[in-house]
Design an enzyme around this catalytic site. Structure first.
Site, PDB file in Angstrom:
ATOM      1  N   ASN A  20       0.798  -1.226   0.000  1.00  0.00           N
ATOM      2  CA  ASN A  20       0.000   0.000   0.000  1.00  0.00           C
ATOM      3  C   ASN A  20       0.835   1.283   0.000  1.00  0.00           C
ATOM      4  O   ASN A  20       0.290   2.385  -0.097  1.00  0.00           O
ATOM      5  CB  ASN A  20      -0.996  -0.011   1.159  1.00  0.00           C
ATOM      6  CG  ASN A  20      -2.103  -1.025   0.919  1.00  0.00           C
ATOM      7  OD1 ASN A  20      -2.270  -1.521  -0.203  1.00  0.00           O
ATOM      8  ND2 ASN A  20      -2.864  -1.351   1.954  1.00  0.00           N
ATOM      9  N   ARG A  91      -7.805  -1.342  -5.611  1.00  0.00           N
ATOM     10  CA  ARG A  91      -8.231  -0.080  -4.993  1.00  0.00           C
ATOM     11  C   ARG A  91      -7.135   0.987  -5.135  1.00  0.00           C
ATOM     12  O   ARG A  91      -7.392   2.164  -5.344  1.00  0.00           O
ATOM     13  CB  ARG A  91      -8.533  -0.326  -3.513  1.00  0.00           C
ATOM     14  CG  ARG A  91      -9.008   0.894  -2.764  1.00  0.00           C
ATOM     15  CD  ARG A  91     -10.387   1.295  -3.187  1.00  0.00           C
ATOM     16  NE  ARG A  91     -10.906   2.409  -2.411  1.00  0.00           N
ATOM     17  CZ  ARG A  91     -12.111   2.914  -2.581  1.00  0.00           C
ATOM     18  NH1 ARG A  91     -12.933   2.432  -3.481  1.00  0.00           N
ATOM     19  NH2 ARG A  91     -12.523   3.926  -1.854  1.00  0.00           N
ATOM     20  N   CYS A 115     -10.575  -5.314  -2.725  1.00  0.00           N
ATOM     21  CA  CYS A 115     -11.210  -6.380  -1.950  1.00  0.00           C
ATOM     22  C   CYS A 115     -12.644  -6.004  -1.599  1.00  0.00           C
ATOM     23  O   CYS A 115     -12.924  -4.848  -1.270  1.00  0.00           O
ATOM     24  CB  CYS A 115     -10.413  -6.628  -0.675  1.00  0.00           C
ATOM     25  SG  CYS A 115      -8.982  -7.666  -0.967  1.00  0.00           S
ATOM     26  N   ASP A 303      -6.839  -4.224   8.574  1.00  0.00           N
ATOM     27  CA  ASP A 303      -6.256  -5.265   7.706  1.00  0.00           C
ATOM     28  C   ASP A 303      -5.682  -6.437   8.499  1.00  0.00           C
ATOM     29  O   ASP A 303      -5.218  -7.412   7.903  1.00  0.00           O
ATOM     30  CB  ASP A 303      -5.167  -4.664   6.798  1.00  0.00           C
ATOM     31  CG  ASP A 303      -5.747  -3.709   5.778  1.00  0.00           C
ATOM     32  OD1 ASP A 303      -6.965  -3.775   5.533  1.00  0.00           O
ATOM     33  OD2 ASP A 303      -4.987  -2.891   5.225  1.00  0.00           O
TER      34      ASP A 303
HETATM   35  N1  EPU Z   1     -14.858   5.907   2.615  1.00  0.00           N
HETATM   36  C1  EPU Z   1     -15.959   6.639   2.209  1.00  0.00           C
HETATM   37  N2  EPU Z   1     -15.785   7.502   1.147  1.00  0.00           N
HETATM   38  C2  EPU Z   1     -14.608   7.638   0.508  1.00  0.00           C
HETATM   39  C3  EPU Z   1     -13.493   6.899   0.930  1.00  0.00           C
HETATM   40  C4  EPU Z   1     -13.649   6.023   2.005  1.00  0.00           C
HETATM   41  O1  EPU Z   1     -17.041   6.522   2.767  1.00  0.00           O
HETATM   42  O2  EPU Z   1     -14.550   8.452  -0.438  1.00  0.00           O
HETATM   43  C5  EPU Z   1     -14.994   5.006   3.783  1.00  0.00           C
HETATM   44  C6  EPU Z   1     -14.773   3.526   3.459  1.00  0.00           C
HETATM   45  O3  EPU Z   1     -15.964   2.932   3.004  1.00  0.00           O
HETATM   46  C7  EPU Z   1     -14.291   2.994   4.782  1.00  0.00           C
HETATM   47  C8  EPU Z   1     -13.497   4.158   5.378  1.00  0.00           C
HETATM   48  O4  EPU Z   1     -13.950   5.305   4.692  1.00  0.00           O
HETATM   49  O5  EPU Z   1     -15.369   2.704   5.603  1.00  0.00           O
HETATM   50  C9  EPU Z   1     -11.999   4.065   5.255  1.00  0.00           C
HETATM   51  O6  EPU Z   1     -11.618   3.719   3.936  1.00  0.00           O
HETATM   52  P1  EPU Z   1     -10.262   4.228   3.300  1.00  0.00           P
HETATM   53  O7  EPU Z   1     -10.581   5.183   2.211  1.00  0.00           O
HETATM   54  O8  EPU Z   1      -9.325   4.671   4.354  1.00  0.00           O
HETATM   55  O9  EPU Z   1      -9.717   2.885   2.657  1.00  0.00           O
HETATM   56  P2  EPU Z   1      -8.934   2.799   1.280  1.00  0.00           P
HETATM   57  O10 EPU Z   1      -8.097   3.985   1.106  1.00  0.00           O
HETATM   58  O11 EPU Z   1      -9.876   2.393   0.222  1.00  0.00           O
HETATM   59  C10 EPU Z   1      -6.785   1.664   2.258  1.00  0.00           C
HETATM   60  C11 EPU Z   1      -6.038   0.368   2.038  1.00  0.00           C
HETATM   61  C12 EPU Z   1      -6.853  -0.790   2.587  1.00  0.00           C
HETATM   62  C13 EPU Z   1      -7.111  -0.550   4.077  1.00  0.00           C
HETATM   63  C14 EPU Z   1      -7.807   0.805   4.270  1.00  0.00           C
HETATM   64  C15 EPU Z   1      -7.998   1.167   5.729  1.00  0.00           C
HETATM   65  C16 EPU Z   1      -4.833   0.852  -0.014  1.00  0.00           C
HETATM   66  C17 EPU Z   1      -4.636   0.571  -1.448  1.00  0.00           C
HETATM   67  N3  EPU Z   1      -5.830   0.197   0.601  1.00  0.00           N
HETATM   68  O12 EPU Z   1      -8.013   1.527   1.557  1.00  0.00           O
HETATM   69  O13 EPU Z   1      -6.057  -1.959   2.425  1.00  0.00           O
HETATM   70  O14 EPU Z   1      -7.952  -1.560   4.571  1.00  0.00           O
HETATM   71  O15 EPU Z   1      -7.018   1.840   3.655  1.00  0.00           O
HETATM   72  O16 EPU Z   1      -6.795   1.180   6.389  1.00  0.00           O
HETATM   73  O17 EPU Z   1      -4.093   1.630   0.568  1.00  0.00           O
HETATM   74  C18 EPU Z   1      -5.647  -4.256   2.139  1.00  0.00           C
HETATM   75  O18 EPU Z   1      -4.456  -3.992   1.947  1.00  0.00           O
HETATM   76  O19 EPU Z   1      -6.069  -5.434   2.315  1.00  0.00           O
HETATM   77  C19 EPU Z   1      -6.628  -3.168   2.176  1.00  0.00           C
HETATM   78  C20 EPU Z   1      -7.924  -3.384   2.027  1.00  0.00           C
END
Ligand code: EPU
Length: 427
Positions: A20, A91, A115, A303
Site C-alpha cells: 500500500n 483499490r 477487496c 487489515d
Molecule cells: N470511505 C468513504 N468515502 C470515501 C473513501 C472512504 O465513505 O470516499 C470510507 C470507506 O468505506 C471505509 C473508510 O472510509 O469505511 C476508510 O476507507 P479508506 O478510504 O481509508 O480505505 P482505502 O483507502 O480504500 C486503504 C487500504 C486498505 C485498508 C484501508 C484502511 C490501499 C490501497 N488500501 O483503503 O487496504 O484496509 O485503507 O486502512 O491503501 C488491504 O491492503 O487489504 C486493504 C484493504
C-alpha cells in the site's frame, strides 16, 4: 486450492516492501512530473502488476529487475480513459486520479475495485477535487475531472487513506498552500509525504490538519523511492506465530508502524521482543481475552482484524473486536464457523469465544486478508487438512507467502491450477 495441516511455525522470515506504499509512490512520481520513476523494495504481488498494467494503458512502460526494483518510464503518459476492467481489479489505482490532475489538470477514471470488504465509495476523493476547484463530473461508471486549482482547503468527513493520498497529490498542482483537515495518518500516507519532501514539497502537520506547500517543489526528470516494510505482512506473521504456538523472528520491520499490534499481543500474553528492526515472537497455548478496536492509524489496523479473530479463539474467555473501518468485513467469520469457531457478529462487533478449530473442512477465501486468516486457521486446526478455495487471492498482497510459511515449517500442499507453472517454494 491449498490444503493445510496443523503446524508450529519456527524460524526467521523477512518482510517484503509495502504494497500500500507502492501506489502513492507511483502517484508521487507522476504528480511531480517525473519522466522516470524508480521504486525500490517493491513487493512483486498481483496488485502491483495490475497498477503497472494501468500505467501501460496510460502510455507509460516499465521494467522490473530481480532485486524488486521497478522503473516506470512516464514521459509519454497522458490522461486518457482507463479500461474499466483493469481499473476495477484494485483499490490502490485510485491515486491515479490525484496524480493525473496534478500533472495534467485533468483525469478520467472508472470506479476502483479492490477487496470486497464492504462499501468503498470515492465521494471523499471527489469532495477533495471539488474543494480545490476542479470541475468534477460523476458518470455512471466513473469520474471525470478537469480545471485548475482555486481552492486552498479540503475537509474530509471521514478519515480515508487513499482519499488523503489523492488530496496530497492534487495539491501538488497548487500555487498556494493547501490545508487538508481530518487527514489519515497511516504510515503509507506519511511515506507519501516523505517522497514529496525529498523533492522540495513542504508539509506542516498536527493531529488534525496537514498543510501542503508545493511552491518550492523541484522539477526533476527522475525520482527514486524506497518502500517501507509492509506492516500488515509483519502483523500477519506475528499473529500467525502466536496462533500456531510458534517461535518466529520477523526481520525487516518498523515496529512503530505496528505499535498497537505489539501492545495488544503483549496484553494477550504473547512473548514479544523488539530489537531494532527485528521482532521475535513466541506463542503459547492460551491467551488472555482482548477488547480491540480496529480503526484508523494509530489504532489496530482493520487489515489485521481477520487474522486476529483466529488467534483470539485461543483466548481463555470472550474477546470482542470492534470493526470501525469496514463493519462488513466479516466474510472470514462465516468460513471459520464451518471449522467449529464459536463467534457472533453483532453490528460492527465480532464476539469471539474460546473455540477448538477442526480441519477436514472446505472454506473459501473471499478477500486478501480473509485468505491470510484462513491460512492461520488451517495451521492451527486439529484433525485432517483444511482446504482453502480461492486461496490464490492471497497473491494480491503477500509476496511469496507460501514460500515464507514453508520455510517456517508450515505443512501444506497446493493443488495444480490451470495455467499455473510448476511453482517451487524455495526452502
Ligand atoms: N470511505 C468513504 N468515502 C470515501 C473513501 C472512504 O465513505 O470516499 C470510507 C470507506 O468505506 C471505509 C473508510 O472510509 O469505511 C476508510 O476507507 P479508506 O478510504 O481509508 O480505505 P482505502 O483507502 O480504500 C486503504 C487500504 C486498505 C485498508 C484501508 C484502511 C490501499 C490501497 N488500501 O483503503 O487496504 O484496509 O485503507 O486502512 O491503501 C488491504 O491492503 O487489504 C486493504 C484493504
Amino acid at each position: 486450492m491449498v490444503f493445510l495441516l496443523k503446524s508450529y511455525l519456527k524460524g526467521e522470515v523477512k518482510i517484503s516492501g509495502s504494497k500500500n506504499a507502492f501506489f502513492p509512490a507511483v502517484g508521487a512520481g507522476i504528480a511531480l512530473g517525473a519522466k522516470v520513476i524508480r521504486i525500490r523494495n517493491t513487493p512483486l504481488v498481483r496488485d502491483v502488476h495490475v497498477m503497472l498494467e494501468i500505467i501501460s494503458e496510460l502510455g507509460g512502460w516499465y521494467s522490473i529487475n530481480d532485486k524488486n526494483e521497478i522503473v516506470i518510464y512516464a514521459e509519454e503518459l497522458s490522461p486518457q480513459t482507463i479500461d474499466r476492467e483493469t481499473f476495477s481489479k484494485i483499490r490502490g489505482g485510485v491515486v491515479i486520479f490525484g496524480a493525473l490532475l496534478a500533472r495534467f489538470g485533468k483525469a478520467h477514471i472508472p470506479f476502483p475495485g479492490g477487496c470486497k470488504i464492504g462499501k468503498r465509495p470515492i465521494d471523499q476523493h471527489i469532495k477533495a477535487a471539488r474543494s480545490l476547484g476542479f470541475y468534477v463530473e460523476e458518470e455512471p461508471d466513473g469520474v471525470k475531472a478537469h480545471g485548475d486549482i482555486k481552492g486552498t482547503k479540503i475537509s474530509f468527513d471521514i478519515k480515508t487513506v487513499t482519499g488523503t493520498e489523492n488530496a496530497i497529490l492534487m495539491a501538488i498542482r497548487s500555487e498556494r498552500e493547501v490545508e487538508i483537515h481530518n487527514y489519515a495518518r497511516e504510515p503509507e500516507v506519511q511515506e507519501l509525504i516523505k517522497y514529496l519532501e525529498r523533492y522540495g514539497v513542504r508539509f506542516m502537520m498536527d493531529e488534525n490538519t496537514l498543510v501542503v506547500d508545493p511552491r518550492y517543489r523541484k522539477h526533476v526528470d527522475e525520482v527514486d523511492f524506497e518502500l517501507i516494510p509492509d506492516r500488515i505482512e509483519a502483523g500477519t506473521f506475528i499473529i500467525c506465530a502466536a496462533s500456531t504456538e510458534g517461535k518466529v523472528k520477523i526481520k525487516n520491520v518498523i515496529s512503530e508502524h505496528i505499535g498497537k499490534v505489539i501492545e495488544k499481543m503483549k496484553e494477550a500474553g504473547v512473548k514479544i521482543r523488539v530489537d531494532n528492526n527485528e521482532i521475535e515472537v513466541e506463542g503459547c497455548r492460551n491467551y488472555e481475552p482482548l477488547h480491540v478496536i480496529a480503526d484508523s492509524y494509530p489504532d489496530f489496523p482493520t487489515d489485521l482484524q481477520p487474522q486476529l479473530t483466529v488467534m483470539l479463539m485461543k483466548a481463555k474467555g470472550k474477546s470482542v473486536i470492534e470493526e470501525r473501518v469496514f463493519p462488513e468485513r466479516v466474510s472470514h467469520v462465516y468460513e471459520l464457523m464451518k471449522m467449529g469457531a464459536n463467534i457472533e457478529v453483532s453490528g460492527n462487533k465480532i464476539i469471539i469465544y474460546p473455540s477448538e478449530l477442526h480441519g477436514g473442512e472446505v472454506v473459501e477465501a473471499k478477500d486478501l486478508r480473509s485468505a491470510a486468516s484462513l491460512v492461520i486457521a488451517g495451521l492451527t486446526a486439529d484433525g485432517g487438512p483444511t482446504f482453502i478455495r480461492n486461496f490464490e487471492i492471497i497473491e494480491r498482497g503477500y509476496e511469496n507467502f507460501l514460500g515464507k510459511i514453508q520455510k517456517l515449517g508450515a505443512k501444506f500442499y497446493v493443488e495444480e491450477r490451470e495455467g499455473m507453472k510448476d511453482v517451487s517454494y524455495p526452502a
